[in-house]
Every structure is written in C-alpha cells, then in structure tokens.
Design a protein around this motif. Structure first.
Motif: not given
Length: 504
Positions: A374-382, A397-415
């Motif tokens: 399996x060969x894949x190239x994928x983006x990671x978190x912004x 990126x913020x709701x009511x001044x509170x930081x949120x999870x910035x995106x649903x992209x994978x992190x370095x360890x996700x895949x």
C-alpha cells in the motif's frame, strides 16, 4: 399537526429532561442504522433549493411510506416516556418517507456517483429501510427520526440566540425542506417549555430545559457516530458537484505534480503488476504522473473514484493516451468491488484522509495479494502558525474564544497506528507541501466546502449557517489577500509518504 402529534413531539422534547435512560437504546439504533446504509438526512434531498428527487418518484416514495405505515402502525401503538401518548399514522409515514428519500439520494451518490435519483435507487432504498425496520422497534425508529428533527430546530435557536417566530416557521434558516410541520413543532416546543416566545418582539428563544435536551441529543449523535456520518454526507454531497478537483489542487499546491511523480517513483511498482489506484480523481496520478507507464501494457491498472464525473475524465485521458490496460471502475475505498488477493499494489495520492480510515485499510488489505504493498501520500494537520492563516480562519479555529480541534486531518502517528494491525511499514517519510493561499474562493471551497477538513466545526452549524460560513470565509480571505503580499500567503503544509506491506 393534530393534537396527538403535538403531544407526541412534546413528549419527545421531554426526553432530554427526564428520559436519560433511553440513551443506550438510541445510540445502538443509530449505529445499526448506519451499518446498513440507511440514512435519515432530509436535508440531503434539498439541493439548490429544490427536491433532488423527480416528482414521479416522490409520489412513489409517498406510496411506499404509506405502505410501511400501514404495515407497522397500530391504533393502540403508544409511546411511553413522561407519559403515554398515541403515535399517529401520519408521523410514522413521515418518518418512512424522509428515510427512504434521503437513503435514495445517498445511494445515488455512493453507488452511482451522481446527484440524480433513479427509480432503481428508490427501490434499493425501500428494501434497505424495510429490512432495517424489520430488525428494530418501529417506535424507536420514529422516535429517533423525531430527535433528528428536534435537533435541527433547537440547534438553530442555540446558534442564532433567538429567531423571529415567522422565520422559525418558514424554516429558511434551518429547515427549508420541513416547513409543513414547523408550526406544530414550535407549538409543541413551547408547551414542553423547551423554547419561549417573546410575544412583544415575536422572538423565539431556547430555554434552559431546551438547552439540556439539545445537549442530550448531541450526546446520542456524538457517541453513536451520527455526527461523523452526517459530516461525511455533507462532504460526499459537495464532492459530487466538482468536475475537476485536480485543477483546484494545482492552484493550491503548484508542486502537486512533482509530488505525484515522487509517489510513483517511491512506490516500488514494477511493469506487469496488477495495481489499484484509489481516489484517482481526474487521473492526474494515473496519467500525468506516469503511473500507467510504470505499470505498462503487460500489467493491469484499475483507477477508482467515488465520483462518476471525475471518472469520465479518466476515461477520456485513457483514450488520448491509448492506455488500453487502464480500467476505470466506480467505487470507494471502504467497499471495493474486487475479490480478495487481487492486486500486487494499491496506491493513492491525498485520498486516505477522506475515508473511514479503519474500514478502508481493512478493505485494502483484503484485496492485496500476500506481500502486496500500500502506497499513500496524505496531508497532515494544518500547521496554523502563520498570522494570515489564523486571521483568515479564526471563525473555525475558535468558538467563543476557546481553541477547537483545528481540522480532521491525520496527525503524524494517526495513519501508522491505523495500519499496524494489517501492515508492516517499510518506508515512512515526512515532507512539506507548499500551499498557496492566493485564491480565496478556491481555498475555501476546497478545504471547507469539498473535503470538509474543518468537519467538527462545520457539522454542528445549522443548514443556512453552513452556507453563510463559506461565504464569510471567502470574504475574509479576500480581505487577507489584500492585506498581505502574495509571497507571504504561502504556508508549508506537512505531508506524509508511507509504503507498507500487507500482513497475510
């Protein structure tokens, strides 16, 4: 809405206050429903301000719903929560009608990759709904349907703070597809003390009891994965409006062509292999990056994508390149239409983060031969580190001044972690993709409207607010592009290349 129906909706409103013991029942119901490709998403039928289902098929669905109601509804059928109330046949028929309709639209997206609903898809939706209801309690089915309706009503009131009563009843801010029942639902919500009406200003507001009930429903939807499924439907819906996603990516990532060629070079694919390409889009990796040449006429290359419009472009390119060994098959990574042990390699560029990763990786492992790759190239978190980016996307990126999870992209360890049960990673490489933010409409439509990387933030917005957010972000982007010089509107976006061998 009649008296019995109003009392039923009022009773459902009270679930959030006194019926917490039903949580597991509804969570299990939602999980089973999604596993069987049954969809309750009336908004999905509402495309470009009109019903996506042809009038003659709408009439057929009405007949199906009436038949289901006749089969499952009984005069003594009652629902007992805070009290015991009769469930009307009209409410049952409505639940079936909206379920068959939205399931038919979903299947048209999933199976045909198109927006138009066919008679065949209506029949399949009818069969899936009938089979599912036969396995569950019809009263729970109707109740869950009503929870989705009430969620849309209360979510809109929480988001906007208040709403003119006339706007609520017209539904143009949150439920333009459900105007026939909104007047009765407002009456029921007021009676249940979930909302209050300021008669002097004619404003509708959410009460503390309504907020408690809304949070209860949110808990059901979040725990069951219903929110995630909803976001995927939104993404699928938007994706099938796009004819050439590759052109959008070229505008955002000018080096995308070079990265695709790198994927082919590092793939280990040899001439004569049987290769499956997932998420082929319009064929940029297939043809421009030279994958078809790497496989060669003695091999087999199958290009797949969920969008039939994009696959039409792949077919045109196949003819122009005279690449007879390239097959074009409609499909998605989570449900591949191939026997086990079919391919030597599976490859894809920027596709894995758009799938249900666990399901996709299991399915890919199934169709790979022993020792296949399996060969894949994928983006990671912004990275979200540049001033212009933070300014542009502040509403997400913020709701009511509170930081949120910035995106649903994978992190370095996700895949790598998701691959571990099925694969052995033999090549892992980090790289940077040079992302250009000089075209506001392209940036927003791609990241927010199409691939929905800000899924968590967008999923809980009311119907109209999602559209308004896209327009707001485009306007903010235009202001940012006027404020910053073009050379500073560049962000190095992290990506990850992986080559892994399947364990058999």
């Amino acid at each position: 809405m009649g008296g019995n129906e109003t009392r039923l909706v009022e009773d459902i409103y009270m679930i959030g206050v006194r019926g917490m013991e039903n949580l597991d029942v509804f969570v299990d119901f939602a999980k089973n429903m999604m596993k069987q490709d049954v969809v309750i998403a009336p908004w999905l039928t509402w495309g470009d301000g009109q019903n996506r289902i042809p009038t003659h098929l709408q009439r057929d669905i009405e007949g199906i719903a009436e038949r289901f109601a006749h089969l499952h509804w009984r005069p003594d059928w009652r629902i007992t929560l805070t009290g015991s109330y009769p469930i009307s046949r009209n409410r049952v028929a409505e639940a079936y009608r909206e379920t068959v309709s939205s399931t038919a639209v979903y299947l048209s997206h999933l199976e045909l990759g198109q927006l138009n609903v066919t008679e065949e898809m209506v029949k399949v939706a009818e069969r899936l709904t009938e089979n599912f209801v036969a396995q569950t309690d019809p009263k729970v089915f109707v109740t869950f349907y009503l929870l989705t309706v009430i969620y849309e009503d209360l979510q809109a009131l929480e988001y906007y703070g208040s709403m003119q009563a006339n706007d609520f009843v017209r539904g143009h801010l949150h439920r333009p597809w459900g105007t026939e029942t909104l007047s009765g639902e407002l009456e029921a919500a007021v009676s249940a003390e979930a909302v209050e009406v300021d008669t002097a200003a004619d404003l509708v507001r959410l009460t503390s009891r309504g907020k408690e009930m809304l949070h209860y429903i949110e808990g059901i939807f979040r725990e069951s994965g219903f929110f995630t499924s909803r976001s995927k439907l939104i993404r699928l819906n938007n994706f099938n409006h796009v004819d050439d996603i590759a052109s959008m990516m070229e505008a955002l990532v000018p080096t995308a062509c070079e990265h695709r060629k790198t994927v082919v070079e590092l793939s280990g694919i040899q001439p004569g292999m049987a290769v499956l390409e997932l998420g082929s889009g319009t064929g940029a990796l297939t043809f421009e990056a030279g994958l078809f040449q790497r496989v060669g006429p003695d091999g087999r290359l199958v290009a797949t994508d969920p969008s039939t419009s994009m696959l039409a472009s792949v077919r045109r390119k196949r003819e122009s390149y005279n690449a007879h060994w390239v097959e074009v098959v409609h499909g998605k990574a989570e449900r591949l239409p191939f026997p086990a042990n079919t391919f030597d390699s599976v490859i894809g560029y920027a596709f894995l983060h758009l799938t249900d990763m666990d399901e996709a990786l299991r399915e890919i492992a199934r169709v790979l031969k022993p020792g296949g790759s399996l060969i894949t190239l994928h983006p990671l978190h912004f990275p979200a580190r540049n001033e212009f980016f933070l300014e542009w996307f502040a509403p997400l990126l913020k709701t009511g001044g509170t930081p949120r999870n910035q995106d649903n992209l994978p992190g370095p360890d996700t895949v790598p972690s998701a691959m571990e049960p099925h694969y052995e990673i033999v090549h892992l490489q980090s790289l940077d993709l040079e992302m250009h933010y000089t075209s506001p409409r392209t940036v927003v439509e791609f990241f927010v409207g199409i691939v929905d990387v800000f899924e968590e933030q967008m999923a809980t917005l009311p119907w109209r607010a999602r559209h308004d957010m896209v327009q707001q972000l485009i306007k903010r982007g235009e202001e940012v592009c006027r404020k910053y010089p073009p050379e500073s509107l560049v962000e190095m976006h992290p990506g990850q290349f992986i080559r892994a061998i399947v364990r058999k």
